[in-house]
Scaffold this motif. Structure first.
Motif, PDB file in Angstrom:
ATOM      1  N   ARG A 254       0.837  -1.204   0.000  1.00 42.54           N
ATOM      2  CA  ARG A 254       0.000   0.000   0.000  1.00 42.54           C
ATOM      3  C   ARG A 254       0.871   1.253   0.000  1.00 42.54           C
ATOM      4  O   ARG A 254       1.993   1.251   0.527  1.00 42.54           O
ATOM      5  N   GLN A 255       0.318   2.334  -0.507  1.00 45.48           N
ATOM      6  CA  GLN A 255       1.047   3.596  -0.608  1.00 45.48           C
ATOM      7  C   GLN A 255       1.497   4.095   0.762  1.00 45.48           C
ATOM      8  O   GLN A 255       2.655   4.476   0.943  1.00 45.48           O
ATOM      9  N   ARG A 256       0.602   4.073   1.718  1.00 44.76           N
ATOM     10  CA  ARG A 256       0.936   4.631   3.036  1.00 44.76           C
ATOM     11  C   ARG A 256       1.979   3.788   3.768  1.00 44.76           C
ATOM     12  O   ARG A 256       2.605   4.253   4.730  1.00 44.76           O
ATOM     13  N   LEU A 257       2.173   2.520   3.333  1.00 46.04           N
ATOM     14  CA  LEU A 257       3.123   1.632   3.998  1.00 46.04           C
ATOM     15  C   LEU A 257       4.515   1.650   3.358  1.00 46.04           C
ATOM     16  O   LEU A 257       5.430   0.991   3.862  1.00 46.04           O
ATOM     17  N   LEU A 258       4.676   2.395   2.259  1.00 50.57           N
ATOM     18  CA  LEU A 258       5.973   2.412   1.576  1.00 50.57           C
ATOM     19  C   LEU A 258       7.121   2.828   2.507  1.00 50.57           C
ATOM     20  O   LEU A 258       8.153   2.131   2.552  1.00 50.57           O
ATOM     21  N   PRO A 259       7.004   3.914   3.267  1.00 47.99           N
ATOM     22  CA  PRO A 259       8.113   4.268   4.173  1.00 47.99           C
ATOM     23  C   PRO A 259       8.403   3.169   5.202  1.00 47.99           C
ATOM     24  O   PRO A 259       9.561   2.967   5.581  1.00 47.99           O
ATOM     25  N   LEU A 260       7.347   2.470   5.641  1.00 53.51           N
ATOM     26  CA  LEU A 260       7.541   1.389   6.612  1.00 53.51           C
ATOM     27  C   LEU A 260       8.421   0.289   6.036  1.00 53.51           C
ATOM     28  O   LEU A 260       9.389  -0.145   6.666  1.00 53.51           O
TER      29      LEU A 260
ATOM     30  N   ALA B 158      13.941   5.752   2.792  1.00 53.22           N
ATOM     31  CA  ALA B 158      12.717   5.655   3.607  1.00 53.22           C
ATOM     32  C   ALA B 158      12.197   7.041   3.960  1.00 53.22           C
ATOM     33  O   ALA B 158      10.986   7.309   3.882  1.00 53.22           O
ATOM     34  N   LEU B 159      13.085   7.942   4.344  1.00 50.07           N
ATOM     35  CA  LEU B 159      12.666   9.311   4.683  1.00 50.07           C
ATOM     36  C   LEU B 159      12.116  10.032   3.449  1.00 50.07           C
ATOM     37  O   LEU B 159      11.106  10.738   3.527  1.00 50.07           O
ATOM     38  N   GLY B 160      12.774   9.844   2.312  1.00 53.98           N
ATOM     39  CA  GLY B 160      12.288  10.462   1.081  1.00 53.98           C
ATOM     40  C   GLY B 160      10.940   9.927   0.650  1.00 53.98           C
ATOM     41  O   GLY B 160      10.109  10.659   0.081  1.00 53.98           O
ATOM     42  N   SER B 161      10.693   8.639   0.934  1.00 59.56           N
ATOM     43  CA  SER B 161       9.430   8.017   0.518  1.00 59.56           C
ATOM     44  C   SER B 161       8.236   8.531   1.320  1.00 59.56           C
ATOM     45  O   SER B 161       7.090   8.326   0.915  1.00 59.56           O
ATOM     46  N   ILE B 162       8.480   9.199   2.436  1.00 57.74           N
ATOM     47  CA  ILE B 162       7.372   9.796   3.194  1.00 57.74           C
ATOM     48  C   ILE B 162       6.673  10.833   2.330  1.00 57.74           C
ATOM     49  O   ILE B 162       5.438  10.934   2.308  1.00 57.74           O
ATOM     50  N   TRP B 163       7.470  11.616   1.571  1.00 58.11           N
ATOM     51  CA  TRP B 163       6.897  12.613   0.658  1.00 58.11           C
ATOM     52  C   TRP B 163       6.112  11.928  -0.459  1.00 58.11           C
ATOM     53  O   TRP B 163       5.031  12.366  -0.832  1.00 58.11           O
ATOM     54  N   VAL B 164       6.663  10.829  -0.982  1.00 62.76           N
ATOM     55  CA  VAL B 164       5.966  10.071  -2.031  1.00 62.76           C
ATOM     56  C   VAL B 164       4.629   9.562  -1.511  1.00 62.76           C
ATOM     57  O   VAL B 164       3.588   9.698  -2.170  1.00 62.76           O
ATOM     58  N   ALA B 165       4.630   8.970  -0.322  1.00 65.74           N
ATOM     59  CA  ALA B 165       3.405   8.411   0.252  1.00 65.74           C
ATOM     60  C   ALA B 165       2.365   9.490   0.518  1.00 65.74           C
ATOM     61  O   ALA B 165       1.159   9.243   0.422  1.00 65.74           O
ATOM     62  N   ALA B 166       2.824  10.703   0.833  1.00 64.20           N
ATOM     63  CA  ALA B 166       1.884  11.777   1.146  1.00 64.20           C
ATOM     64  C   ALA B 166       1.372  12.506  -0.090  1.00 64.20           C
ATOM     65  O   ALA B 166       0.218  12.955  -0.121  1.00 64.20           O
ATOM     66  N   ARG B 167       2.203  12.604  -1.161  1.00 61.22           N
ATOM     67  CA  ARG B 167       1.866  13.456  -2.290  1.00 61.22           C
ATOM     68  C   ARG B 167       1.346  12.746  -3.538  1.00 61.22           C
ATOM     69  O   ARG B 167       0.671  13.378  -4.367  1.00 61.22           O
ATOM     70  N   PHE B 168       1.676  11.472  -3.702  1.00 65.34           N
ATOM     71  CA  PHE B 168       1.292  10.807  -4.944  1.00 65.34           C
ATOM     72  C   PHE B 168      -0.214  10.631  -5.039  1.00 65.34           C
ATOM     73  O   PHE B 168      -0.862  10.217  -4.078  1.00 65.34           O
ATOM     74  N   ARG B 169      -0.783  10.985  -6.193  1.00 67.18           N
ATOM     75  CA  ARG B 169      -2.201  10.800  -6.460  1.00 67.18           C
ATOM     76  C   ARG B 169      -2.354   9.953  -7.712  1.00 67.18           C
ATOM     77  O   ARG B 169      -2.011  10.411  -8.823  1.00 67.18           O
TER      78      ARG B 169
END
Length: 407
Positions: free
Chosen positions: A287-293, A390-401
């Motif tokens: 899932r998108q929100r789990l990518l940073p995890l 992982a830190l960079g992917s937080i932006w991806v998880a929050a912004r990608f539509r």
């Protein structure tokens, strides 16, 4: 899934993929073992991986036009046969025993990467023309499982081969698997005719300007979606992590397992088992929100491996790492596939593979230099890299539509 297994063409194609991945599972570890025995260092294998990344960078922009211009069956079969020839060349080089075999092995490995990437590009078109339209989605799902199963079988087979033979013998089996892949794929008949013409000088003359124009249009279309390019860059993380685990597992076994080489394949097979296990849960875990995890878990695993010599923790770490690795990989791949426009899917795939190749060239030597200091330092460098992703992917998880959500 039953539809896939009932389709003779799909079964044959999955058999070819299984043979290809089995050869990959044998080859990647056997090559690392050969170079470690020749040089006593992980740096040689890291250099080979970096060189393969350069090979991928050079060939990927042209893979699409090549496959589009020719019959995908012939390209796929030729690429598989080319891979077998490259592995045989590596065996011949290491057997001949030149004073410094690494440059020669590197040259053969670069050509191997070229054939491997051409084969991947051909597989996309091959599937579209050889598998019934109604079964393509299910086929792709089974395809991922077949690939991981082949890799695990290959890694397990390596342990058996090393118990009775040598890494060179494992490379010979890898070449045999590529030959079988070519023979199996050659027997598949197309579901629909392919729109191709003969390869000509005129075709090659017009290919480059058209290729440059296509890439410029694609970058124009996505210039306002920087998050998409961030996702492409993030795709580097999973492959870098997997390559680093394969690179460092040899000195790990050398240090903690009294150089019993079958532990190399056992640990790598555990990583593959984690990936296969994850494939049954991706509908809930990729899932998108789990990518940073998942990227963070991989960083934590590398950190754990930098500080422990306990076999139980090693195997647990490799299992968890495989599980996390597949989840992040699957979400990124599927999201990019679905988000790319109809005319951009192949170019998006090439862009993703280019990012992976460039990441290998830039970051794998950093891991290799760290590993020369100590095994723990090598794993710490992997942990640091994965933490940045992982830190960079937080932006991806929050912004990608996703395109479907935005209309």
């Amino acid at each position: 899934m039953k539809t896939v297994w009932r389709d003779a063409k799909a079964r044959r194609m999955l058999g070819a993929i299984l043979m290809s991945s089995l050869g990959f599972g044998l080859n990647i570890l056997a090559l690392g073992q050969v170079l470690f025995e020749l040089t006593g260092s992980t740096q040689a294998f890291v250099s080979v991986l970096a060189a393969q990344g350069i090979g991928a960078i050079c060939v990927l922009p042209f893979c699409g036009p090549l496959v589009d211009a020719l019959r995908s069956t012939r390209v796929y079969v030729a690429a598989a046969a080319g891979k077998a020839a490259c592995v045989l060349a590596i065996v011949a080089i290491t057997t001949a025993g030149p004073d410094d075999p690494v440059p020669f092995v590197m040259a053969a490995a670069v050509l191997l990467a070229v054939f491997d990437n051409v084969e991947r590009a051909a597989l996309f078109k091959f599937t579209a023309h050889h598998i019934d339209r109604s079964a393509v989605v299910k086929f792709n799902a089974v395809n991922g499982m077949a690939f991981q199963a082949g890799v695990v079988i290959g890694m397990a087979l390596l342990g058996v081969v090393l118990a009775f033979g040598s890494p060179a013998g494992a490379l010979l089996l890898s070449a045999g698997a590529s030959v079988l892949c070519a023979l199996v794929a050659r027997g598949v008949r197309p579901e629909r005719p392919e729109n191709t013409g003969p390869l000509s000088v005129a075709l090659l003359r017009t290919a480059l300007p058209g290729l440059i124009g296509d890439w410029r249009q694609m970058f124009r279309r996505y210039r306002k979606e920087l998050v998409v390019f961030a996702m492409v860059v993030t795709c580097t993380a999973d492959f870098l992590f997997a390559n680093s685990m394969s690179t460092l597992v040899v000195p790990l076994v050398d240090r903690f397992y009294d150089r019993q080489s079958w532990y190399v394949s056992a640990l790598e097979a555990t990583f593959g088992t984690g990936m296969i296990t994850a494939s049954f849960f991706t509908s809930r875990t990729a899932r998108q929100r789990l990518l940073p995890l998942w990227l963070g878990v991989q960083a934590a695993v590398a950190l754990l491996l930098s500080s422990t010599g306990q076999p139980v923790l090693h195997f647990a770490a490799f299992l968890v790492a495989g599980f996390a690795n597949l989840n992040s990989l699957v979400w990124l791949l599927a999201s990019l596939q679905q988000h790319a426009g109809e005319g951009d899917k192949a170019k998006m795939a090439s862009l993703r593979l280019l990012a992976i190749g460039l990441g290998s060239v830039v970051l794998m030597p950093f891991v290799g230099r760290a590993a020369k200091v100590s095994l723990g330092t090598g794993y710490l460098s992997v942990a640091a890299i994965m933490l940045v992703f992982a830190l960079g992917s937080i932006w991806v998880a929050a912004r990608f539509r996703p395109r479907a959500a935005t209309g």
